[in-house]
Write a protein that holds these residues in place. Structure first.
Motif, mmCIF file in Angstrom:
data_model
loop_
_atom_site.group_PDB
_atom_site.id
_atom_site.type_symbol
_atom_site.label_atom_id
_atom_site.label_comp_id
_atom_site.label_asym_id
_atom_site.label_seq_id
_atom_site.Cartn_x
_atom_site.Cartn_y
_atom_site.Cartn_z
ATOM 1 N N GLY A 204 1.064 -1.162 0.008
ATOM 2 C CA GLY A 204 0.079 -0.040 0.111
ATOM 3 C C GLY A 204 1.038 1.147 -0.230
ATOM 4 O O GLY A 204 0.361 2.250 -0.011
ATOM 5 N N GLN A 205 2.137 1.322 -0.005
ATOM 6 C CA GLN A 205 2.861 2.448 0.197
ATOM 7 C C GLN A 205 4.430 1.827 -0.683
ATOM 8 O O GLN A 205 4.796 1.330 -0.548
ATOM 9 C CB GLN A 205 3.212 3.096 1.564
ATOM 10 C CG GLN A 205 1.949 3.474 2.313
ATOM 11 C CD GLN A 205 2.414 4.039 3.588
ATOM 12 O OE1 GLN A 205 3.427 4.080 4.145
ATOM 13 N NE2 GLN A 205 1.439 4.682 4.126
ATOM 14 N N VAL A 206 4.826 3.151 -0.902
ATOM 15 C CA VAL A 206 6.278 3.141 -1.662
ATOM 16 C C VAL A 206 7.157 4.052 -0.857
ATOM 17 O O VAL A 206 6.790 5.331 -0.540
ATOM 18 C CB VAL A 206 6.026 3.551 -3.102
ATOM 19 C CG1 VAL A 206 7.596 3.549 -3.577
ATOM 20 C CG2 VAL A 206 5.246 2.725 -3.859
ATOM 21 N N GLU B 69 10.452 13.625 3.363
ATOM 22 C CA GLU B 69 9.252 14.208 3.135
ATOM 23 C C GLU B 69 8.407 13.052 2.391
ATOM 24 O O GLU B 69 9.007 12.476 1.369
ATOM 25 C CB GLU B 69 9.052 15.549 2.615
ATOM 26 C CG GLU B 69 9.714 16.690 3.343
ATOM 27 C CD GLU B 69 9.716 17.915 2.326
ATOM 28 O OE1 GLU B 69 9.264 17.869 1.238
ATOM 29 O OE2 GLU B 69 10.430 19.015 2.916
ATOM 30 N N ASN B 70 7.197 12.926 2.602
ATOM 31 C CA ASN B 70 6.324 11.998 1.837
ATOM 32 C C ASN B 70 6.960 10.705 1.640
ATOM 33 O O ASN B 70 6.781 10.282 0.285
ATOM 34 C CB ASN B 70 5.663 12.686 0.435
ATOM 35 C CG ASN B 70 5.033 14.032 0.812
ATOM 36 O OD1 ASN B 70 4.305 14.117 1.681
ATOM 37 N ND2 ASN B 70 5.512 14.884 -0.040
#
Length: 121
Positions: A36-38, A57-58
């Motif tokens: 669900g995330q990179v 960041e991010n």
């Protein structure tokens, strides 16, 4: 490109082709795909940087290297660059950028693009 994070230190290790790409193109990136995330990370050359700097960041870590240093890194014998900086919370964060050497022990990872380890000569 490998990164190692331990406490307040972040270490980037680059293979020969990655150092050449950074020196030539001014940037190099990689990522890890989680469910669900990179998580992405990279090294970029900056003309206004005078030392290593880092941002997060991010879900992305970017290490900045001085452009004049990075443009010639592939052509020289300098192995590591490091810098300790103060964070906004007052602690010290140690940054290390280095050429990746072949391991001294047996490992299953592909090391064909790593720098020859001088201890193996």
């Amino acid at each position: 490109m490998k990164i190692r994070i331990k406490g307040d230190s972040v270490r980037f290790r680059l293979t020969q082709s990655e150092v050449k790409s950074l020196s030539t193109n001014g940037e190099i990136y990689d990522s890890t795909n989680f469910v669900g995330q990179v998580f992405s990370y990279g090294v970029i050359l900056k003309s206004h940087a005078d030392q290593l700097r880092i941002s997060f960041e991010n879900n992305r870590i970017i290490l900045e290297m001085p452009e004049t240093t990075g443009k010639v890194w592939f052509e020289n014998d300098i192995i590591t660059y490091d810098h300790t900086l103060k964070t906004t919370s007052g602690n010290e964060l140690y940054l290390l950028l280095e050429k990746d050497f072949t391991c001294l022990d047996n490992t299953i990872e592909d090391q064909s693009d790593n720098y020859p380890n001088p201890k193996l000569s």
